[in-house]
Design a protein around this motif. Sequence first.
Motif, PDB file in Angstrom:
ATOM      1  N   ALA A  91      38.888  48.634  57.603  1.00  0.00           N
ATOM      2  CA  ALA A  91      38.315  47.346  57.197  1.00  0.00           C
ATOM      3  C   ALA A  91      36.796  47.399  57.009  1.00  0.00           C
ATOM      4  CB  ALA A  91      38.704  46.259  58.205  1.00  0.00           C
ATOM      5  N   PRO A  92      36.024  47.971  57.936  1.00  0.00           N
ATOM      6  CA  PRO A  92      34.568  48.011  57.711  1.00  0.00           C
ATOM      7  C   PRO A  92      34.159  48.917  56.548  1.00  0.00           C
ATOM      8  CG  PRO A  92      35.167  49.220  59.705  1.00  0.00           C
ATOM      9  CD  PRO A  92      36.380  48.467  59.268  1.00  0.00           C
ATOM     10  N   VAL A  93      34.936  49.950  56.283  1.00  0.00           N
ATOM     11  CA  VAL A  93      34.641  50.837  55.149  1.00  0.00           C
ATOM     12  C   VAL A  93      34.818  50.075  53.840  1.00  0.00           C
ATOM     13  CG1 VAL A  93      35.261  52.978  53.976  1.00  0.00           C
ATOM     14  CG2 VAL A  93      35.347  52.866  56.478  1.00  0.00           C
ATOM     15  N   TYR A  94      35.910  49.323  53.722  1.00  0.00           N
ATOM     16  CA  TYR A  94      36.167  48.553  52.519  1.00  0.00           C
ATOM     17  C   TYR A  94      35.150  47.428  52.357  1.00  0.00           C
ATOM     18  CZ  TYR A  94      40.518  50.858  51.167  1.00  0.00           C
ATOM     19  OH  TYR A  94      41.443  51.771  50.726  1.00  0.00           O
ATOM     20  N   GLU A  95      34.756  46.838  53.473  1.00  0.00           N
ATOM     21  CA  GLU A  95      33.754  45.773  53.416  1.00  0.00           C
ATOM     22  C   GLU A  95      32.439  46.291  52.850  1.00  0.00           C
ATOM     23  OE1 GLU A  95      31.549  42.562  56.425  1.00  0.00           O
ATOM     24  OE2 GLU A  95      33.189  43.829  57.153  1.00  0.00           O
ATOM     25  N   LYS A  96      32.122  47.541  53.188  1.00  0.00           N
ATOM     26  CA  LYS A  96      30.863  48.140  52.730  1.00  0.00           C
ATOM     27  C   LYS A  96      30.927  48.580  51.276  1.00  0.00           C
ATOM     28  CE  LYS A  96      27.627  51.922  53.769  1.00  0.00           C
ATOM     29  NZ  LYS A  96      27.295  53.023  54.731  1.00  0.00           N
ATOM     30  N   TYR A  97      32.029  49.193  50.876  1.00  0.00           N
ATOM     31  CA  TYR A  97      32.094  49.821  49.554  1.00  0.00           C
ATOM     32  C   TYR A  97      32.805  48.979  48.491  1.00  0.00           C
ATOM     33  CZ  TYR A  97      30.303  53.953  51.871  1.00  0.00           C
ATOM     34  OH  TYR A  97      29.506  54.825  52.584  1.00  0.00           O
ATOM     35  N   VAL A  98      33.475  47.932  48.905  1.00  0.00           N
ATOM     36  CA  VAL A  98      34.138  47.048  47.940  1.00  0.00           C
ATOM     37  C   VAL A  98      33.418  45.707  48.016  1.00  0.00           C
ATOM     38  CG1 VAL A  98      36.344  46.130  47.136  1.00  0.00           C
ATOM     39  CG2 VAL A  98      36.291  48.273  48.420  1.00  0.00           C
ATOM     40  N   ALA A  99      32.249  45.667  47.424  1.00  0.00           N
ATOM     41  CA  ALA A  99      31.362  44.515  47.598  1.00  0.00           C
ATOM     42  C   ALA A  99      31.308  43.585  46.400  1.00  0.00           C
ATOM     43  CB  ALA A  99      29.947  44.998  47.932  1.00  0.00           C
ATOM     44  N   THR A 100      31.602  44.094  45.209  1.00  0.00           N
ATOM     45  CA  THR A 100      31.483  43.271  43.999  1.00  0.00           C
ATOM     46  C   THR A 100      32.823  42.637  43.633  1.00  0.00           C
ATOM     47  OG1 THR A 100      32.031  45.062  42.460  1.00  0.00           O
ATOM     48  CG2 THR A 100      29.717  44.871  43.165  1.00  0.00           C
ATOM     49  N   PRO A 101      32.801  41.536  42.879  1.00  0.00           N
ATOM     50  CA  PRO A 101      34.062  40.929  42.437  1.00  0.00           C
ATOM     51  C   PRO A 101      34.915  41.904  41.626  1.00  0.00           C
ATOM     52  CG  PRO A 101      32.236  39.414  42.098  1.00  0.00           C
ATOM     53  CD  PRO A 101      31.626  40.724  42.488  1.00  0.00           C
ATOM     54  N   GLU A 102      34.261  42.746  40.805  1.00  0.00           N
ATOM     55  CA  GLU A 102      35.002  43.715  39.982  1.00  0.00           C
ATOM     56  C   GLU A 102      35.727  44.730  40.862  1.00  0.00           C
ATOM     57  OE1 GLU A 102      31.729  41.919  37.715  1.00  0.00           O
ATOM     58  OE2 GLU A 102      31.786  42.991  39.641  1.00  0.00           O
ATOM     59  N   ALA A 103      35.042  45.209  41.902  1.00  0.00           N
ATOM     60  CA  ALA A 103      35.640  46.185  42.807  1.00  0.00           C
ATOM     61  C   ALA A 103      36.804  45.561  43.585  1.00  0.00           C
ATOM     62  CB  ALA A 103      34.591  46.721  43.769  1.00  0.00           C
ATOM     63  N   LYS A 104      36.612  44.335  44.044  1.00  0.00           N
ATOM     64  CA  LYS A 104      37.670  43.650  44.797  1.00  0.00           C
ATOM     65  C   LYS A 104      38.897  43.423  43.915  1.00  0.00           C
ATOM     66  CE  LYS A 104      34.461  41.360  47.964  1.00  0.00           C
ATOM     67  NZ  LYS A 104      33.841  40.064  48.380  1.00  0.00           N
ATOM     68  N   ASP A 105      38.660  43.090  42.653  1.00  0.00           N
ATOM     69  CA  ASP A 105      39.770  42.876  41.718  1.00  0.00           C
ATOM     70  C   ASP A 105      40.545  44.165  41.482  1.00  0.00           C
ATOM     71  OD1 ASP A 105      41.201  41.252  39.639  1.00  0.00           O
ATOM     72  OD2 ASP A 105      40.288  42.738  38.305  1.00  0.00           O
ATOM     73  N   LEU A 106      39.810  45.288  41.355  1.00  0.00           N
ATOM     74  CA  LEU A 106      40.476  46.564  41.118  1.00  0.00           C
ATOM     75  C   LEU A 106      41.300  46.989  42.341  1.00  0.00           C
ATOM     76  CD1 LEU A 106      40.969  48.935  39.258  1.00  0.00           C
ATOM     77  CD2 LEU A 106      38.819  49.975  40.064  1.00  0.00           C
ATOM     78  N   VAL A 107      40.757  46.801  43.537  1.00  0.00           N
ATOM     79  CA  VAL A 107      41.501  47.117  44.757  1.00  0.00           C
ATOM     80  C   VAL A 107      42.784  46.277  44.829  1.00  0.00           C
ATOM     81  CG1 VAL A 107      41.487  46.921  47.281  1.00  0.00           C
ATOM     82  CG2 VAL A 107      39.533  47.919  46.106  1.00  0.00           C
ATOM     83  N   ALA A 108      42.664  44.992  44.516  1.00  0.00           N
ATOM     84  CA  ALA A 108      43.834  44.115  44.550  1.00  0.00           C
ATOM     85  C   ALA A 108      44.904  44.571  43.555  1.00  0.00           C
ATOM     86  CB  ALA A 108      43.412  42.678  44.251  1.00  0.00           C
TER      87      ALA A 108
END
Length: 330
Positions: free
Chosen positions: A307-324
């Motif tokens: 969770a803390p790794v993703y919080e740090k490296y998945v910070a932008t809306p574009e990155a969050k959308d791609l992860v989803a």
Amino acid sequence: MNMKLTRTLLICGTILAGGASAAFAADCEVQLRSADTHPDGYPTVEAVRWLGTQLKERSQGRICVEVFPASALGEEKDAIEQTQFGVIDMVRASFGPFNNLVPETQIVSLPYIFRSADHMHKVMDGPIGDQIAEGFAKHDLVVLGYYDGGARSFYNSQKPIKEVADLKGMKFRVMQSDVFVDMMSALGANATPMPYGEVYSSIQTGVIDGAENNQPSYDTSGHAEVAKYYTLDEHLIMPEVLAVSKLSWEKLSPEDQALLKEVGQESVPVMRDLWNKKVAESEAAVVKAGAEITRDIDKQPFIDAMAPVYEKYVATPEAKDLVAKIQATE
């Protein structure tokens, strides 16, 4: 590396290669040179050779591909740059060197982003793979297909790793990557970035307790001799890319572009099949030599720890959308 120097060195190296390369070029109207850091016989090398054979047959001998394994045309970063500039025609490379160049590649390099190799294949062979290919295109590279870099797992000299708590306080060599350092910290272990060639002696002398890599590397490096406990947690399932220089691509006719793209896609399952066979061979070899492989662990606590790794490296809306999108891929 200075690009003018790189270009000069490559041209000189090609001339010095002698009669074999000259004869090869004379046989074909179009000669494509493909770079790979892996040694001769490695699944990626053999898959591109298969591509070359198919391409020559289907073009009635007009198009040939010559594969240069074992970093013969430069280390991975230099080979990528030379392909971007059209000095080399094609390159097979891991996603790691692209993390700062193509943002999407950093997302698919996150720990536990893929549930399995099959999940990774479905993601990369679909719309998400097409989206990432657009990122490569912005940097003068045309994606032909995504290969399999295998699954990296933990191994050590001390004990079997069956749960997150087993990692607490242990020292593991990782690649020189902030993501990997943060991953180990999140798992309660201590990360020690160091060159790959120093791992064997460092485990042997107790400087570190272990490292992480895929099974063929664990086997061929000899690390199984000094770290017999291997846990199939598969924290990183890394895609690799086979790409052609945009400059080389644009010299081809539309028909030849279509043929190269078609054969490139067909080489993907060939490579993955060769990889699976290599993994099976390596696993059999290390078990025979005394390695103990831990399977069927509950991966969810490992995933939750990220969770803390993703919080740090998945910070932008574009990155969050791609992860989803990746997580939603079935």
